[in-house]
Design a protein around this motif. Structure first.
Motif, PDB file in Angstrom:
ATOM      1  N   SER A   9       0.858  -1.185   0.000  1.00  0.00           N
ATOM      2  CA  SER A   9       0.000   0.000   0.000  1.00  0.00           C
ATOM      3  C   SER A   9       0.900   1.244   0.000  1.00  0.00           C
ATOM      4  N   ALA A  11       2.859   2.823   2.317  1.00  0.00           N
ATOM      5  CA  ALA A  11       4.215   2.709   2.867  1.00  0.00           C
ATOM      6  C   ALA A  11       5.047   1.739   2.036  1.00  0.00           C
ATOM      7  N   GLU A  30       2.242  -8.697  -1.482  1.00  0.00           N
ATOM      8  CA  GLU A  30       0.943  -8.122  -1.098  1.00  0.00           C
ATOM      9  C   GLU A  30      -0.104  -9.240  -1.076  1.00  0.00           C
ATOM     10  N   ILE A  43      -7.932  11.825   1.820  1.00  0.00           N
ATOM     11  CA  ILE A  43      -6.821  12.048   2.746  1.00  0.00           C
ATOM     12  C   ILE A  43      -6.433  13.520   2.668  1.00  0.00           C
ATOM     13  N   VAL A  44      -5.803  13.997   3.715  1.00  0.00           N
ATOM     14  CA  VAL A  44      -5.216  15.327   3.615  1.00  0.00           C
ATOM     15  C   VAL A  44      -3.715  15.231   3.834  1.00  0.00           C
ATOM     16  N   ILE A 121       1.704 -13.210   3.801  1.00  0.00           N
ATOM     17  CA  ILE A 121       2.786 -13.679   4.675  1.00  0.00           C
ATOM     18  C   ILE A 121       2.183 -14.176   5.996  1.00  0.00           C
ATOM     19  N   ARG A 175     -17.276   6.338   8.542  1.00  0.00           N
ATOM     20  CA  ARG A 175     -16.763   7.131   7.426  1.00  0.00           C
ATOM     21  C   ARG A 175     -17.577   6.886   6.175  1.00  0.00           C
ATOM     22  N   ASP A 308       1.664   2.192   8.994  1.00  0.00           N
ATOM     23  CA  ASP A 308       0.787   1.792  10.101  1.00  0.00           C
ATOM     24  C   ASP A 308       1.288   0.544  10.822  1.00  0.00           C
ATOM     25  N   GLY A 320      -1.535  10.154   8.614  1.00  0.00           N
ATOM     26  CA  GLY A 320      -1.298   8.729   8.351  1.00  0.00           C
ATOM     27  C   GLY A 320      -0.498   8.503   7.075  1.00  0.00           C
ATOM     28  N   VAL A 321      -0.918   9.143   5.994  1.00  0.00           N
ATOM     29  CA  VAL A 321      -0.211   8.971   4.719  1.00  0.00           C
ATOM     30  C   VAL A 321       1.123   9.723   4.748  1.00  0.00           C
TER      31      VAL A 321
END
Ligand SMILES: Cc1cc2nc3c(=O)[nH]c(=O)nc-3n(C[C@H](O)[C@H](O)[C@H](O)COP(=O)(O)OP(=O)(O)OC[C@H]3O[C@@H](n4cnc5c(N)ncnc54)[C@H](O)[C@@H]3O)c2cc1C
Length: 408
Positions: A9, A11, A30, A43-44, A121, A175, A308, A320-321
């Motif tokens: 994702s 990160a 993934e 997102i901001v 994984i 949300r 995260d 977060g991003v």
């Protein structure tokens, strides 16, 4: 150097691009079976991070951003107006994006043969300077360096740092994303981020670019509304409409009729009538449990943690991003300046600096969560001046990119 990245994702993708450019042989593992488009909502980010990402060729220079320069606080007051009574306006400096645009900009920069889907994984370990992982299909991989970018429920973290656990904050966020016409008579002025406050929570709304924004100019409306929930109630709350229990969120289309009824009643109770309508009209709301968390070690020998998987922030600081991309940028800078023989020493230095950065991020997110959810002031009795004083008392001595100009 062979680098394995668990999780593809924000990160994982940013780490894969930057470390691949240093000459490493990178594999992203993934578990999803297809691209993650549509996984996130709005997102901001700070404008300067977007510019940095363009400069580092992580984003295209035409990634569609919607600048936001004003946040308003409004309370429910049916005597006043069905849209509530505004008690404060605050200059802020953030940019709203669509999560999928950020993800796709990163994803498309990774060579196809480096990104492997359907690789879940199930174990991770390190012996004699070699990192080992195994997938649910029994495939085994070895790497010189393993990066855990597998999010909030990181399996790598569970295996390598089994003593770690995140903390439930005592509240959740419902949300949703909906079309702008659902606003009806109510309009959000250009560049505004309205926040509807009530005892122990608030609703935040902001427009984000739709996936076809560049050709159509279409915007979507992204919202999140906070509600306190006793930890004992989470067990039931996290069961979806197929009876499956989730650990930290319920994705769109998985809420039960009971969830939807509850959300409708809750929004009617705490929000002005016109605003509650927006929640009612949203087709696929979803649920996120709000947690705090910071791993005790960002690097343990040759295994390191980003995004995260490493630090869990409450959404209030919009970081977060930002954190996920910055973790990868910082890691690549450290590895760029070190020889392979010094890898473990370089990672130890990175661990120390990450702890300091993350501590500040967690602390700011907790402060904002405390002020805006767990310990809210008596909003109905407040006016512009009182809110101004309240905000100063919370933020004095703290840095937040969104209000940096004011704090200096
Ligand atoms: C709806 C929504 C809105 C948000 N809004 C904001 C915002 O406004 N501002 C902001 O800064 N942040 C926001 N965030 C938070 C931000 O998106 C996250 O902090 C960020 O995406 C974390 O990225 P990540 O790559 O670390 O983890 P994630 O995005 O969670 O990705 C983890 C990846 O690892 C994969 N994975 C997990 N386990 C395994 C396994 N065992 N094997 C292989 N792969 C695995 C998952 O499939 C996933 O692709 C929002 C999040 C959501 C969901």
């Amino acid at each position: 150097m062979k680098i394995g990245i668990v999780g593809g994702s924000i990160a994982g993708c940013s780490a894969a691009i930057l470390l691949g450019r240093l000459g490493a042989e990178v594999s992203v593992l993934e578990r999803a079976s297809h691209m993650l488009l549509g996984k996130g909502a709005g997102i901001v980010l700070p404008e300067n991070l977007i510019q940095q990402c363009i400069h580092l060729d992580l984003f295209d220079n035409n990634i569609p951003p919607l600048p936001i320069s004003t946040r308003t606080l409004t309370v429910k007051d049916e005597k006043f107006d069905h849209s509530g009574k505004q008690i404060w306006q605050q200059p802020i400096d953030v940019v709203a994006l669509n999560w999928s645009d950020v993800y796709f900009n990163l994803y498309k920069r990774i060579p196809n043969n480096s990104y492997c889907y359907k690789e879940e994984i199930i174990s991770a370990s390190e012996t004699n300077n070699i990192c080992h992982v195994e997938t649910s299909q029994g495939k085994k991989y070895t790497f010189d360096l393993l990066i855990a970018a597998d999010g909030i429920d990181s399996i790598v973290r569970k295996k390598i740092l089994p003593q770690y656990s995140s903390d439930y904050t005592g509240y959740v966020a419902w949300r949703g994303v909906t079309n702008m016409p659902e606003l009806g008579q109510y309009k959000i002025p250009e560049g505004f981020m309205p926040c509807y406050v009530y005892k122990n929570g608030h609703l935040l709304i902001y427009p984000i670019p739709a996936s076809d924004y560049q050709t159509s100019g279409t915007k979507l409306l992204n919202w999140l509304i906070y509600e306190e929930f006793d930890s004992n109630a989470l067990e039931k709350l996290l069961v979806d409409n197929n009876g499956i229990k989730h650990s930290a969120s319920l994705p769109p289309r998985s809420l039960t009729a009971e969830h939807l009824k509850h959300l409708k009643q809750f929004s009617d109770r705490v929000l002005p009538r016109n605003i509650a309508e927006i929640i009612h009209k949203t087709e696929k709301p979803f649920l996120q449990i709000i947690l705090d968390g910071q791993v005790p070690h960002y690097a343990k020998s040759r295994i390191c943690f980003v995004g995260d998987a490493a630090t869990i922030l409450r959404p209030h600081s919009g970081s977060g991003v930002l954190k996920s991309i910055n973790d990868s940028i910082n890691l690549s800078k450290i590895l760029e300046c070190s020889e392979e023989s010094d890898l473990v020493t370089a990672l130890q230095a990175w661990d120390v600096s990450q702890k300091t950065i993350a501590h500040q991020q967690v602390s700011l997110a907790k402060t904002l969560g405390n002020a805006l959810v767990t310990n809210t002031p008596p909003w109905e009795k407040m006016d512009f001046e009182i809110v101004d004083e309240w905000w100063k008392s919370i933020m004095t001595g703290r840095e937040w990119y969104a209000t940096r100009q004011q704090l200096k």
